[in-house]
Design an enzyme around this catalytic site. Structure first.
Site, PDB file in Angstrom:
ATOM      1  CE  LYS A  53      35.027  -3.466  33.535  1.00  0.00           C
ATOM      2  NZ  LYS A  53      36.349  -3.415  34.467  1.00  0.00           N
ATOM      3  CD  GLN A  97      36.798  -3.854  38.404  1.00  0.00           C
ATOM      4  OE1 GLN A  97      36.561  -4.158  36.772  1.00  0.00           O
ATOM      5  NE2 GLN A  97      36.652  -2.441  38.475  1.00  0.00           N
ATOM      6  CG  ASP A 120      41.872  -3.805  32.589  1.00  0.00           C
ATOM      7  OD1 ASP A 120      41.059  -2.654  32.424  1.00  0.00           O
ATOM      8  OD2 ASP A 120      42.162  -4.212  33.923  1.00  0.00           O
TER       9      ASP A 120
HETATM   10  N1  GUN Z   1      38.889  -0.127  38.097  1.00  0.00           N
HETATM   11  C1  GUN Z   1      38.023   0.894  37.846  1.00  0.00           C
HETATM   12  N2  GUN Z   1      38.370   1.246  36.866  1.00  0.00           N
HETATM   13  C2  GUN Z   1      38.876   0.256  36.411  1.00  0.00           C
HETATM   14  C3  GUN Z   1      39.660  -0.486  35.214  1.00  0.00           C
HETATM   15  O1  GUN Z   1      39.139  -0.150  33.666  1.00  0.00           O
HETATM   16  N3  GUN Z   1      39.761  -1.997  34.980  1.00  0.00           N
HETATM   17  C4  GUN Z   1      39.777  -1.953  36.438  1.00  0.00           C
HETATM   18  N4  GUN Z   1      40.573  -3.553  35.939  1.00  0.00           N
HETATM   19  N5  GUN Z   1      39.768  -2.495  37.219  1.00  0.00           N
HETATM   20  C5  GUN Z   1      39.361  -1.158  37.090  1.00  0.00           C
END
Ligand code: GUN
Length: 282
Positions: A53, A97, A120
């Site tokens: 990311k 996350q 998200d």
């Molecule tokens: N953990 C697995 N996929 C995601 C996601 O798309 N966003 C976040 N914040 N955590 C995750």
């Protein structure tokens, strides 16, 4: 191999390039969009996602701010950070996350993120907006899946769409996005009686359960579009999706590889949402 390979890696690179040009203009007009990425503890998969990311932010020109907190971080400390980030005017998007270490309450953390910075789209306000078909932020993985389906040129409208998995992150919002495009949507889960009988009806099949090679060739209708959201680490250290790629590629008309399918698209959508958050604030 009969199926067309849906190359998420290339499509994500194209989307990032478009965003890079957009961000270039935003920078000239003021400042770069900012994304705060919060990671708690040292889960290797989470670390890998967070690094990807951050790398995508660099490509696009978004300023990323990493907050790597120790595994022992308390709920109060994490909420204090979220509160600080909510108020920080340099930060447009906040991403915590998941999963968080088990002593932390994910739900409370998500509820405390300012919905306008919730890139998200996990906050109930944004989930609600997805449900009524008026999202500010598209949920990243499901939105990436929709872009990959678009690549096939196949219309979702009127198609039998089967989503395997009902998570809040993928399965549920995925079913809403397919419904918004007028698909006839069925959601399967661990209590589904005869999974193969349902998946064989699908014109568009999305697998998002986290079980390596669950979807076999004989569970897929000839010519179906198969999207594999799974990322499962096998004993030999390689990665596999939820779909048995070798079998299903002979039956499907289009299929995503793992890795290089949905994963890069999720991150491209996150970049898009961060630019959207910036624009909402302006
Ligand atoms: N953990 C697995 N996929 C995601 C996601 O798309 N966003 C976040 N914040 N955590 C995750």
């Amino acid at each position: 191999m009969a199926a067309k390979l849906l190359d998420g890696k290339s499509l994500a690179a194209e989307i990032r390039e478009g965003l890079r040009l957009e961000v270039e203009e935003l920078k000239q007009a003021g400042r770069a969009p900012g994304l705060a990425v919060v990671i708690v503890g040292d889960d290797p998969a989470s670390r890998r996602y967070v690094n990807n990311k951050k790398k995508a932010c660099e490509h696009v020109g978004i300023t990323s701010y990493e907050y790597a907190l120790p595994g022992e971080t308390t709920q109060e400390e994490l909420l204090a950070l979220v509160d600080k980030l909510n108020k920080d005017t340099a930060i447009d998007g906040i991403l915590v996350q998941l999963p968080l270490p088990s002593h932390l309450d994910e739900k409370t953390v998500i509820y405390n993120i300012d919905p306008k910075k919730d890139v998200d789209a996990f906050h109930p306000f944004n989930v609600g907006k997805i449900m009524i078909g008026e999202p500010d932020f598209a949920p990243c993985t499901p939105a990436g899946v929709m872009e990959l389906i678009k690549l096939t040129g196949i219309e979702v409208s009127g198609k039998e769409c089967v989503v395997v998995g009902r998570s809040n992150i993928v399965g549920k919002p995925q079913s809403m996005l397919l419904l918004a495009e007028n698909g006839t949507v069925t959601v399967c889960h661990s209590k589904t009686k005869d999974l193969a009988e349902v998946t064989r009806r699908a014109d568009i099949l999305v697998a998002a359960v986290g079980k390596a090679k669950l979807i076999k060739g004989d569970m897929v209708k000839k010519g179906a579009v198969v999207i594999d959201v799974g990322m499962n680490r096998l004993e030999d250290g390689t990665w596999s999706g939820d779909v048995d790629f070798e079998e299903v590629k002979e039956v499907a008309s289009a299929i995503t590889p793992v890795p290089g399918g949905v994963g890069p698209m999720t991150i491209a959508m996150l970049m898009k949402n961060t630019v959207t958050a910036y624009r909402i604030k302006q």
